[in-house]
Write a protein that holds these residues in place. Sequence first.
Motif, short mmCIF file in Angstrom:
data_model
loop_
_atom_site.label_atom_id
_atom_site.label_comp_id
_atom_site.label_asym_id
_atom_site.label_seq_id
_atom_site.Cartn_x
_atom_site.Cartn_y
_atom_site.Cartn_z
N ARG A 185 1.47 -52.56 32.99
CA ARG A 185 0.69 -51.58 34.03
C ARG A 185 1.41 -51.66 35.28
NH1 ARG A 185 -4.65 -51.15 35.13
NH2 ARG A 185 -4.67 -50.57 32.84
N GLU A 186 2.06 -52.68 35.70
CA GLU A 186 2.81 -52.81 37.08
C GLU A 186 4.14 -51.63 37.09
OE1 GLU A 186 2.37 -57.32 38.21
OE2 GLU A 186 4.25 -56.68 37.78
N VAL A 187 4.74 -51.66 35.97
CA VAL A 187 5.99 -50.58 35.77
C VAL A 187 5.23 -49.06 35.58
CG1 VAL A 187 7.67 -49.94 34.14
CG2 VAL A 187 7.34 -52.03 34.80
N MET A 188 4.21 -48.90 35.12
CA MET A 188 3.71 -47.79 34.97
C MET A 188 3.42 -47.30 36.18
SD MET A 188 4.01 -46.46 31.87
CE MET A 188 3.14 -45.15 31.81
N ASP A 189 2.81 -48.22 37.07
CA ASP A 189 2.49 -47.60 38.40
C ASP A 189 3.47 -47.45 39.33
OD1 ASP A 189 -0.34 -48.03 37.75
OD2 ASP A 189 -0.28 -50.18 38.92
N LEU A 190 4.63 -48.13 39.10
CA LEU A 190 6.02 -47.82 39.95
C LEU A 190 6.68 -46.54 39.41
CD1 LEU A 190 8.03 -51.23 39.54
CD2 LEU A 190 6.82 -50.26 41.58
N GLU A 250 11.71 -45.96 26.02
CA GLU A 250 10.88 -47.05 25.98
C GLU A 250 10.63 -48.07 27.29
OE1 GLU A 250 8.77 -47.54 23.42
OE2 GLU A 250 9.61 -46.19 21.88
N PRO A 251 10.33 -47.51 28.33
CA PRO A 251 10.42 -48.33 29.64
C PRO A 251 9.54 -49.53 29.60
CG PRO A 251 9.27 -46.23 30.08
CD PRO A 251 9.89 -46.19 28.80
N VAL A 252 8.54 -49.33 28.80
CA VAL A 252 7.58 -50.49 29.03
C VAL A 252 7.18 -51.37 27.84
CG1 VAL A 252 6.18 -49.71 30.88
CG2 VAL A 252 5.46 -48.99 28.51
N SER A 253 7.81 -50.99 26.61
CA SER A 253 7.66 -51.58 25.40
C SER A 253 7.80 -53.00 25.25
CB SER A 253 8.38 -50.74 24.34
OG SER A 253 8.03 -49.47 24.26
N ALA A 254 8.77 -53.65 26.05
CA ALA A 254 9.22 -55.09 25.98
C ALA A 254 8.43 -55.73 26.99
CB ALA A 254 10.74 -54.83 26.41
N LEU A 255 7.21 -55.18 27.66
CA LEU A 255 6.85 -55.86 28.64
C LEU A 255 5.31 -56.42 28.22
CD1 LEU A 255 7.48 -53.55 31.61
CD2 LEU A 255 8.93 -55.70 31.11
N THR A 297 15.70 -51.15 46.45
CA THR A 297 15.42 -50.90 45.02
C THR A 297 14.94 -51.99 44.32
OG1 THR A 297 17.09 -49.01 44.98
CG2 THR A 297 15.95 -49.45 42.97
N LEU A 298 15.72 -53.14 44.68
CA LEU A 298 15.39 -54.37 43.62
C LEU A 298 14.03 -55.02 44.35
CD1 LEU A 298 18.75 -56.49 43.52
CD2 LEU A 298 17.33 -55.59 41.76
N GLU A 299 13.69 -54.83 45.55
CA GLU A 299 12.22 -55.16 46.24
C GLU A 299 11.44 -54.30 45.55
OE1 GLU A 299 11.24 -57.16 48.11
OE2 GLU A 299 13.08 -58.14 48.69
N PHE A 300 11.66 -52.95 45.41
CA PHE A 300 10.79 -51.91 44.75
C PHE A 300 10.44 -52.48 43.31
CE2 PHE A 300 9.95 -48.17 42.21
CZ PHE A 300 8.76 -47.72 42.77
N VAL A 301 11.11 -52.91 42.51
CA VAL A 301 10.97 -53.40 41.23
C VAL A 301 10.23 -54.64 41.09
CG1 VAL A 301 12.45 -51.48 40.08
CG2 VAL A 301 13.15 -53.68 40.39
#
Lengths: 294, 261
Positions: free
Chosen positions: A161-166, A150-155, A108-112
Amino acid sequence: MTILEVQNLTKRYGEQLAVSNLSFALEEGTATALIGPNGAGKTTALSMLAGLLRETSGSIKWNRESGVGFLPQHPHFFPWMTALEFMEMAAKLSGVDSKKALAQSKKTLEFVGLGSVQNKKTGTFSGGMKQRLGLAQAIVHEPKLLLLDEPVSALDPTGRREVMDLLKSLQPDTTILYSTHILNDAEQMTDQLLFMQQGKLVEQGSLAEVKERYAEPCIRIRFQTADQASAFAGFVSLPASLNGSTLELATRGDGGTAMKTVLAKLAENAEGVVGVEQKTVSLEEIFIKVAGGR
Amino acid sequence: MNQFGILFHKEWRENLRNYKIFWIPIVFILFGILEPVTNYFLPQLLDSLGNLPDGAVIELPVPKPEEILQAVIGQYQLIGMAILILAYMGTIAGERRSGTATLLYVRPLSFRDYFLSKWLMASITGIVSVWLGLLAAYYYTFLLFNQVEIIPFLQFAGTYSIWILVVVTIVLAASAAMPNAGLAAAVSLALVFFMQIVDSLVGAYWTFSPMKIPVYAVQWLNGEPDLSDYWWTLGIAFAFILALLFFGTGMAKKKASTAKV
């Protein structure tokens, strides 16, 4: 199949209603964006769904055994723990078999994208890294339902974009409910839109449905000068509004026919035309309309 | 896998990495050594610092070794207890306040295991510290004065260990019940010190109370306490600990929703 059903969910703090009569359902494998202005009750609603807060009234129906992952808006980690140690603990506490927990945590750490810093203490992590670790701890036990505040607000934009793709790559195995005030992201990944305001659900439906509801079909023509724009307004019979050198023609109903008429007129009087477009409503405009409408 | 093991592993690591497992025993050992050493050098100290007229002869009675161990307990009762309370006041309240608890509470957590893992860790630190400190005191008392019989010493240290459990349980239950570490410490200090004062003022009317454990512990050094009173006191202490464990677990669960999200 419905994975989560919420009925009349209410949270009251004294006199104040933080969440009021919230009702909605999540279909398995879908992504739902929970949007609304600050203080609308999004975090309170998610906290109740995650089991961190007890609801004042109402019901939340879902199969707890299928597992839930939760990412708070600002995840806090034990600063003295390494990312991998934390993940292993999180996995085991979530019921992952202790033999598989380490491998699952590493994967999972690799994945993120935190594979290279898995043995660093989380106290040294940047905001973006913490957010990724937060996502990792939420999915390490492969839950069926993922709640993200708010999964991406701090990014930064790249990280977003990367997290949304994940997140997209987790679908359709995972049902996702996430809150956001970044409407661009909401438009990117959503099967259902929930719009909260002052604790209430004020708008709900698929993105297309909501857009349809707020659409004010019009054709927008941009000219070089305001004079050219007002001159052209005289050639068409549609209700026109002028905004500087931009002319907006409300089409009411069938936009296609209106567009043909307009283009035909333009063919004869094209002086100074810079661009013609069928205007579509953006989520941002809807947001401002709904939020400002009270 | 059992959650108690996972959570205890976390507590162990935490106490190792914030050095609590080292500095708390060191403080107890220091106070354990200090008492016999200062007593031994007291005549010289008075001589050099006391500013006495020439020819004045100080004759101090040589303290009995049991009295020195008793004085060590006196130090522990003040400084030792304050250190244990301050070290563990934030165990639960602090986790809730910093938000680190949220990522634990969001899982199917057993609050009993959560509370007990923390309780066991604090108890181990407290009891190991006291034993190391008392053994250091015992050894230096033996070197500089005389030997205390080993059996009474073990009875003394063993009894005092139960008092440590009482204190640790109070501070953990307070940490579960109070909104922040400062209040947890205030409540614990008030309970431990205030109740001891009350017990020593009006406690003459009863002979068994958990607050009398340190008194009974010391009595083992000079004979033995009234055994009926002693066992009643221990029985009540264990009941008190058990009740607080239930209370603390309940409060940890009840207050979980106050964790910062």
